[in-house]
Design a protein around this motif. Structure first.
Motif, PDB file in Angstrom:
ATOM      1  N   ARG A   1      76.438  61.684   3.853  1.00  0.00           N
ATOM      2  CA  ARG A   1      76.614  61.083   2.522  1.00  0.00           C
ATOM      3  C   ARG A   1      75.387  60.256   2.169  1.00  0.00           C
ATOM      4  N   PRO A   2      74.242  60.933   2.125  1.00  0.00           N
ATOM      5  CA  PRO A   2      72.989  60.198   1.921  1.00  0.00           C
ATOM      6  C   PRO A   2      72.748  59.884   0.445  1.00  0.00           C
ATOM      7  N   GLU A   3      71.781  58.995   0.223  1.00  0.00           N
ATOM      8  CA  GLU A   3      71.334  58.753  -1.143  1.00  0.00           C
ATOM      9  C   GLU A   3      70.011  59.441  -1.386  1.00  0.00           C
ATOM     10  N   LEU A   4      69.383  59.821  -0.274  1.00  0.00           N
ATOM     11  CA  LEU A   4      68.043  60.390  -0.356  1.00  0.00           C
ATOM     12  C   LEU A   4      67.957  61.526   0.655  1.00  0.00           C
ATOM     13  N   LEU A   5      67.357  62.627   0.231  1.00  0.00           N
ATOM     14  CA  LEU A   5      67.109  63.722   1.176  1.00  0.00           C
ATOM     15  C   LEU A   5      65.620  63.765   1.491  1.00  0.00           C
ATOM     16  N   LEU A   6      65.321  63.858   2.778  1.00  0.00           N
ATOM     17  CA  LEU A   6      63.938  64.044   3.202  1.00  0.00           C
ATOM     18  C   LEU A   6      63.845  65.488   3.696  1.00  0.00           C
ATOM     19  N   VAL A   7      63.092  66.289   3.002  1.00  0.00           N
ATOM     20  CA  VAL A   7      63.111  67.721   3.274  1.00  0.00           C
ATOM     21  C   VAL A   7      61.720  68.160   3.719  1.00  0.00           C
ATOM     22  N   ASP A   8      61.618  68.638   4.953  1.00  0.00           N
ATOM     23  CA  ASP A   8      60.312  68.964   5.529  1.00  0.00           C
ATOM     24  C   ASP A   8      60.117  70.474   5.574  1.00  0.00           C
ATOM     25  N   GLU A   9      59.327  70.997   4.665  1.00  0.00           N
ATOM     26  CA  GLU A   9      59.034  72.435   4.613  1.00  0.00           C
ATOM     27  C   GLU A   9      60.298  73.281   4.795  1.00  0.00           C
ATOM     28  N   PRO A  10      61.230  73.210   3.861  1.00  0.00           N
ATOM     29  CA  PRO A  10      62.525  73.876   4.059  1.00  0.00           C
ATOM     30  C   PRO A  10      62.427  75.391   4.059  1.00  0.00           C
ATOM     31  N   THR A  11      61.366  75.927   3.494  1.00  0.00           N
ATOM     32  CA  THR A  11      61.305  77.380   3.311  1.00  0.00           C
ATOM     33  C   THR A  11      60.209  78.023   4.139  1.00  0.00           C
ATOM     34  N   ALA A  12      59.528  77.242   4.975  1.00  0.00           N
ATOM     35  CA  ALA A  12      58.347  77.776   5.664  1.00  0.00           C
ATOM     36  C   ALA A  12      58.699  78.944   6.581  1.00  0.00           C
ATOM     37  N   SER A  13      59.959  78.998   7.074  1.00  0.00           N
ATOM     38  CA  SER A  13      60.307  80.087   7.987  1.00  0.00           C
ATOM     39  C   SER A  13      61.156  81.148   7.288  1.00  0.00           C
ATOM     40  N   LEU A  14      61.197  81.128   5.970  1.00  0.00           N
ATOM     41  CA  LEU A  14      62.106  82.033   5.250  1.00  0.00           C
ATOM     42  C   LEU A  14      61.336  83.012   4.373  1.00  0.00           C
ATOM     43  N   ASP A  15      61.971  84.144   4.063  1.00  0.00           N
ATOM     44  CA  ASP A  15      61.333  85.119   3.175  1.00  0.00           C
ATOM     45  C   ASP A  15      61.397  84.607   1.731  1.00  0.00           C
ATOM     46  N   PRO A  16      60.609  85.223   0.833  1.00  0.00           N
ATOM     47  CA  PRO A  16      60.497  84.669  -0.526  1.00  0.00           C
ATOM     48  C   PRO A  16      61.836  84.555  -1.256  1.00  0.00           C
ATOM     49  N   LYS A  17      62.680  85.557  -1.127  1.00  0.00           N
ATOM     50  CA  LYS A  17      63.958  85.499  -1.848  1.00  0.00           C
ATOM     51  C   LYS A  17      64.852  84.396  -1.290  1.00  0.00           C
ATOM     52  N   THR A  18      64.988  84.369   0.053  1.00  0.00           N
ATOM     53  CA  THR A  18      65.795  83.323   0.682  1.00  0.00           C
ATOM     54  C   THR A  18      65.221  81.943   0.368  1.00  0.00           C
ATOM     55  N   SER A  19      63.893  81.846   0.356  1.00  0.00           N
ATOM     56  CA  SER A  19      63.254  80.569   0.027  1.00  0.00           C
ATOM     57  C   SER A  19      63.739  80.062  -1.318  1.00  0.00           C
ATOM     58  N   ARG A  20      63.756  80.977  -2.301  1.00  0.00           N
ATOM     59  CA  ARG A  20      64.178  80.562  -3.637  1.00  0.00           C
ATOM     60  C   ARG A  20      65.651  80.182  -3.658  1.00  0.00           C
ATOM     61  N   GLN A  21      66.461  80.943  -2.916  1.00  0.00           N
ATOM     62  CA  GLN A  21      67.894  80.610  -2.868  1.00  0.00           C
ATOM     63  C   GLN A  21      68.105  79.227  -2.262  1.00  0.00           C
ATOM     64  N   ILE A  22      67.369  78.946  -1.183  1.00  0.00           N
ATOM     65  CA  ILE A  22      67.522  77.649  -0.510  1.00  0.00           C
ATOM     66  C   ILE A  22      67.054  76.516  -1.417  1.00  0.00           C
ATOM     67  N   MET A  23      65.908  76.718  -2.067  1.00  0.00           N
ATOM     68  CA  MET A  23      65.408  75.673  -2.969  1.00  0.00           C
ATOM     69  C   MET A  23      66.402  75.427  -4.095  1.00  0.00           C
ATOM     70  N   ARG A  24      66.940  76.521  -4.654  1.00  0.00           N
ATOM     71  CA  ARG A  24      67.896  76.381  -5.749  1.00  0.00           C
ATOM     72  C   ARG A  24      69.128  75.622  -5.266  1.00  0.00           C
ATOM     73  N   LEU A  25      69.584  75.952  -4.060  1.00  0.00           N
ATOM     74  CA  LEU A  25      70.758  75.281  -3.504  1.00  0.00           C
ATOM     75  C   LEU A  25      70.507  73.782  -3.341  1.00  0.00           C
TER      76      LEU A  25
END
Lengths: 275, 289
Positions: B173-197
């Motif tokens: 239940r955070p107030e802030l998310l610290l996100v470190d290269e969330p898509t670096a290990s993902l393919d382009p489509k999955t990357s976009r899905q994760i970012m959108r999520l």
């Protein structure tokens, strides 16, 4: 280099010169190690005195010695054997549990990625001391301190377990993925929680394997420790050998082999079930 | 800029933050950064610019050499270990290689986000409060992993793992998310899905986020604000639209940026429009707080 018009011939010439990188980079060191090793081998063969006549004679003696063990006699000393085995099994269980309980914290302390420098050095020295002294030597000391009997043997095995499990577990902890520990720290968990969630699942299979293997070793060692008076089936075995009751000794040895094999089988089953 | 000066809106304030590693490398040089409630900031910059160091200084996984970090007005730098753990609970972290506990189940991984809230023995025996378990099921359902709860984390695909990582962070239940290269290990489509999520969840919950990302097109497409880091100093801070070739050159050095910028603009047109309406606005957030 590459800017100055590389030609196919130049590349072929470079390819002909290329050698796989040697194990020891310095040629001087490499050749002195090779030649030194050879010289030592020759010297060792030259100076070793082998009395072939004595060896031939010894062969017959060996066969006679082995023949004395047959047939194994399980019956006449069955009470002594049962008592000794029970004592050994008890020593094995107690020493393994005690040794593991001590070796887990020592392993955490001896892992470079977890412990601050002073604790690391302290725990490493515990491990070094534990592994330096062979079980029999430690057992002699403990027999002197605590008297004859299984207490000395149990403490010896627990002490040896710390050195063995502690060292190998510490190495496994050092090889864990640091990201998992970092993630657990980032959740706001305590140090102990970060350890049990971020590290323990990663080293659990190894810890289980080492523990089962150590049960095995501790049982076998308990047979040796009896010879210096530290209790267990070893004491029974030693007595039978002293009395030239080789048939009883053979029975004991067969039982030891059987139990070690049972341990081996059980550890395989447990490992398969746990992973 | 004027509305950002309202103190009650700032969830994170970083002032004159510097980090010098024992090796002598100066990873951060007097960084000033302010992130408002509900604001999603993409942090871009070349490898070694200090992006990872910066977000790790925020939750003190890395000890800054000097400077101040304030979460909701409370200073995080220099807290004792207990108070620091309480502060960390309010900052969820999402990792590049997911950093899941591979040998534990998806549910256990989700519940690990609650470690800061439960005692040691409860966590040892996995006796989490029923409300926590229910929340984990709800979040797993939200990210599309409802029936994966009892699978081991190492049985999941990359995209699924990162979803578990997101659930774990939200379980705090955070107030802030610290996100470190969330898509670096993902393919382009999955990357976009994760970012959108991530963006949707931030909007739903009024969460602020700092997202380290090396894919400039992705940053332009999804973030509300872009901060460019070079050699440990902020050299760009502005809206995605104002990130032009000159700005990229100031962050990364000279390169032909036309393809990067062109692609970003095209993607933005396709992807941005449907979710624009869900982006948080100040009034809705006031209600949530």
């Amino acid at each position: 280099m590459s800017a100055s018009q590389p030609t196919a011939e130049a590349h072929t010439a470079l390819a002909a010169q290329w050698r796989p990188p040697p194990l020891i980079a310095s040629p001087v060191l490499r050749w002195s190690l090779i030649l030194g090793g050879l010289a030592w081998l020759v010297a060792a063969l030259v100076f070793m005195e082998i009395n072939w006549a004595r060896a031939a004679e010894g062969w017959a003696r060996g066969v006679r010695f082995m023949a004395a063990f047959l047939p194994p006699d399980f019956i006449s000393k069955s009470d002594d054997i049962a008592e000794g085995l029970l004592e050994s099994v008890t020593m094995t269980v107690v020493s393994t549990v005690l040794g593991l309980a001590l070796s887990v914290p020592v392993a955490v302390g001896a892992a470079r990625n977890l412990a601050p420098r002073p604790i690391y050095l302290a725990c490493r020295s515990i491990l070094v001391v534990s592994r330096t002294f062979q079980e029999v030597l430690v057992a002699i000391l403990f027999v002197a301190m605590f008297g004859f009997g299984p207490l000395a043997g149990t403490l010896t095995l627990a002490f040896a377990t710390v050195g063995f499990v502690g060292k190998l577990l510490a190495e496994d902890i050092e090889a864990t993925d640091p990201a998992q520990l970092e993630a657990m720290r980032a959740t706001g968990g305590s140090w102990l929680q970060a350890l049990t969630w971020g590290i323990l699942p990663q080293v659990k299979p190894r810890l289980l394997g080492l523990s089962l293997y150590r049960v095995d070793i501790n049982f076998r060692e308990s047979a040796v420790l009896g010879i210096v008076g530290a209790g267990g089936i070893g004491a029974t075995l030693n007595t039978s050998l002293d009395r030239y009751e080789f048939d009883t000794a053979a029975a004991i040895l067969l039982l030891i082999i059987l139990i070690v094999m049972a341990c081996e089988y059980a550890s395989g089953v447990i490992r398969k079930a746990a992973l | 800029m004027s509305d950002r000066s309202l103190d009650r809106l700032a969830v994170l304030e970083v002032a004159r933050l510097s980090k010098r590693y024992p090796t002598g490398d100066l990873a951060l040089r007097e960084v000033d950064l302010r992130v408002d409630r509900g604001e999603v900031v993409a942090l871009i910059g070349p490898s070694g610019a200090g992006k990872s160091t910066l977000i790790r200084c925020v939750n003190q996984l890395v000890q800054p050499t000097s400077g101040v970090v304030r979460l909701d007005g409370t200073e995080v730098t220099g807290l004792g270990s207990r108070a620091l753990r309480r502060a960390r609970r309010r900052m969820g972290m999402i990792f590049q290689e997911y950093a899941l506990i591979e040998r534990l189940t998806v549910m256990e991984n989700a519940l690990s986000g609650r470690l800061g809230y439960v005692g040691f023995w409860r966590s040892w025996f996995r006796r989490f409060p029923m409300s926590d378990v229910a929340e984990a099921f709800a979040l797993l359902d939200r990210v599309g992993l409802a029936d994966m709860a009892n699978k081991r984390a190492d049985a999941l695909s990359g995209g699924q793992r990162q979803r578990v990582g997101i659930v774990r962070a939200l379980m705090q239940r955070p107030e802030l998310l610290l996100v470190d290269e969330p898509t670096a290990s993902l393919d382009p489509k999955t990357s976009r899905q994760i970012m959108r999520l991530i963006l949707e969840l931030c909007a739903e919950r009024g969460l602020a986020a700092i997202i380290n990302i090396h894919d400039v097109a992705l940053a332009r497409q999804f973030a509300m604000r872009i901060v460019g880091l070079r050699s440990g100093a902020i050299v760009f801070d502005g809206a995605p639209g104002s990130l032009d070739a000159a700005a990229l050159t100031s962050i990364y050095g000279v390169e032909d940026w036309s393809a990067t910028l062109g692609q970003g603009a095209k993607d933005a047109k396709e992807d941005r429009s449907p979710q624009r309406g869900t982006l948080p606005d100040v009034e809705r957030l006031a209600g949530l707080a």
